[in-house]
Design an enzyme around this catalytic site. Structure first.
Site: not given
Ligand code: PLP
Lengths: 119, 410
Positions: B118, B225, B367
């Site tokens: 991500h 999440k 993302c």
């Molecule tokens: C694998 C992964 N890492 C990081 C994130 C980032 O999470 P957050 O937006 O809660 O910081 C996400 C969420 O979209 C994710 O799915």
């Protein structure tokens, strides 16, 4: 109400003026990085008037239909008229109010045309 | 066995939106009543600050906040609650690491990450590498989105110069699960000093996790999440690793003694929690982990895998080769974030037209541009499942896709 109004679906399925204009006096490409839509517009301008138009591109229905609708509309218009067009004119042509995320798709062709004619 | 019909009753959003088909739990999950109530209860009954007040309300808030830390630590198998730092989200947890590591790294040091990250576990390291003149190695993926030849590639990529390896436990696009325990042991065998950071944003919500067993040094995730409120994340780190890091944000709550010349800072985890935290959120977050523990994470995982199998085979039955699944079709090494392409229809058109039918899916690059670049695809549609998802959600999705196709087919 669906944003996929008949006019949008119609122009998406049967785009007008799709292709390359061999004798174009202006051509301009733009890409929408967030969704990958691409548009290349070809214009033939004679005495300040757009006499012929074509476009190539790929992407979502909104971006492709908006290109088709816009080009059909600007054929025969003067460069000055085209420069004055804004997103609200596009919105009127499409007949729908889009969410901010989709506005970028709908205005891509207009941006390409205006970039081309101001060069 | 999980009965999603019963579980749905615990989620007020379904009362307020009876026809909701929510297939975007990878982005954020829905919230059970107990979590919503815990937020309200804090604001209505004892909304005082933590760690400072000497009156009973403040003591109650502090106890709620610190109890939550204990419960969340237990949920991920941490050795102690002192290893659990509260942040805003995974993104912040990972940025805290990228920024605090800066003072520990030198030009020429190497960082390794993967193409399935991500952006929140990619951009902070790319930017750090740029700032400090570090080498950033990106491990490639196969066409199915799995890490390529892990053993071979790690042997090549890891050396004594490798100071950080940071990778996702589970991809938020393909649902691919990385064999973290094995990867950590391979890395440590070559370089025991190398820090291993795991982005657990998509693993903690969906499977039993024991951070000690995984063997990594740091682990980041977001409570939103996993049924919790937005605005609460966790940075778990082995205590001795957290202790090496300098503070990130300076201010109230994190300081021990202050003089005009020099100050000293609290011990971990409080050293990393400057300023008034999201007290209500943290307290409510442990209601989320309690709810999940009540279901059982093994059960939750099994439920999701069953739905995933059902979804994969129903999509195939309905559309054959018109649907292209992004990721492995074998459900043993993946979970239920189901990304796909559908004919030549653009993912944004698909998601918008499904949305008009009350079906919530995500479209775009999620993302995860590096992965989309690696797989040479512009964008994809993603349907994702959680404990409240059921077969009807998938059936409705398929009916919805048929309508999309009828609308857009040339
Ligand atoms: C694998 C992964 N890492 C990081 C994130 C980032 O999470 P957050 O937006 O809660 O910081 C996400 C969420 O979209 C994710 O799915």
């Amino acid at each position: 109400m669906t944003i996929y109004q008949d006019i949008i679906v119609d122009h998406y399925r049967n785009p007008r003026n799709k292709g390359v204009l061999e004798d174009a006096t202006i051509s301009e490409s733009l890409k929408n990085y967030s969704c990958g839509d691409t548009i290349t517009v070809y214009l033939n301008v004679q005495d300040d008037t757009i006499t012929d138009v074509r476009f190539k591109g790929s992407g979502c229905a909104i971006s492709q239909a908006a290109a088709s609708i816009l080009l059909e509309n600007i054929k025969g218009k003067s460069i000055n008229e085209v420069k004055k067009l804004t997103y609200s004119d596009i919105q009127e042509l499409l007949g729908v109010k889009l969410s901010p995320a989709r506005v970028k798709c709908a205005e891509l062709a207009l941006k390409a045309v205006q970039k081309g004619v101001t060069k | 066995m999980i009965n999603p019909h019963e579980i749905k009753k615990d989620f007020p959003i379904f009362k307020n939106n009876p026809d909701l088909i929510y297939l975007d739990s990878t982005a954020t999950t829905l919230k059970p009543q107990g979590v919503v109530d815990a937020l309200t209860e804090y604001y209505e009954d004892y909304s005082a600050s933590v760690h400072r007040g000497l009156y009973p309300l403040a003591a109650r808030a502090t106890k709620g906040y610190e109890d939550s830390r204990e419960k969340i630590a237990a949920f991920i198998g941490a050795a102690s609650a002192k290893e659990v730092v509260f942040t805003r989200n995974t993104t912040e947890s990972l940025n805290v690491l990228a920024y605090t590591f800066e003072s520990l790294l030198q030009e020429g040091d190497e960082i390794v990450t993967t193409a399935m990250e991500h952006h929140s576990n990619f951009l902070p390291w790319q930017a750090l590498a740029e700032r400090k003149g570090l080498t950033l190695t990106v491990l490639d993926v196969t066409k199915k989105g799995e890490l390529k030849n892990i053993d071979e590639v790690l042997k090549q990529a890891i050396s004594k110069r490798t100071k950080v390896v940071t990778l996702a436990h589970v991809s938020n696009v393909t649902g691919v699960v990385n064999p973290i325990k094995k990867i950590v042991s391979r890395i440590k065998a070559v370089n025991p000093e190398c820090m291993v950071i795991v982005d657990g944003a998509q693993s903690v919500p969906h499977m039993p996790i024991n951070v000690i067993d995984l063997g990594c040094d740091f682990f980041a995730f977001s409570l939103h999440k996993m049924l919790g409120p937005t605005g609460v994340g966790v940075l778990w780190g082995k205590k001795k690793m957290l202790e090496i890091l300098p503070p990130f944000l300076y201010g109230g709550e994190m300081v021990e003694s202050v003089t005009w010349k020099k100050s000293t800072y609290k011990e971990v985890p409080h050293r990393f929690e400057a300023g008034t935290p999201h007290i209500a959120g943290v307290i409510a977050a442990s209601k989320a982990t309690e709810y999940l523990a009540g279901i059982g994470m093994e059960e939750a995982l099994m439920h999701e895998k069953k739905l995933l199998s059902y979804g994969l085979s129903e999509l195939e039955n309905a559309f054959g080769s018109d649907i292209v699944i992004i990721g492995p079709k074998d459900t043993s090494s993946r979970i239920g974030s189901l990304a796909f392409l559908f004919k030549e229809h653009h993912p944004h058109d698909i998601a918008e037209l499904l949305g008009e039918q009350g079906i919530c899916v995500r479209a775009g690059r999620h993302c995860a541009a590096p992965l989309h670049i690696a797989l040479a695809i512009q964008a994809s549609v993603r349907a994702s499942f959680y404990v409240y998802s059921d077969r009807k959600d998938i059936d409705t999705l398929i009916e919805g896709l048929k309508k999309v196709d009828a609308m857009l087919s040339k």
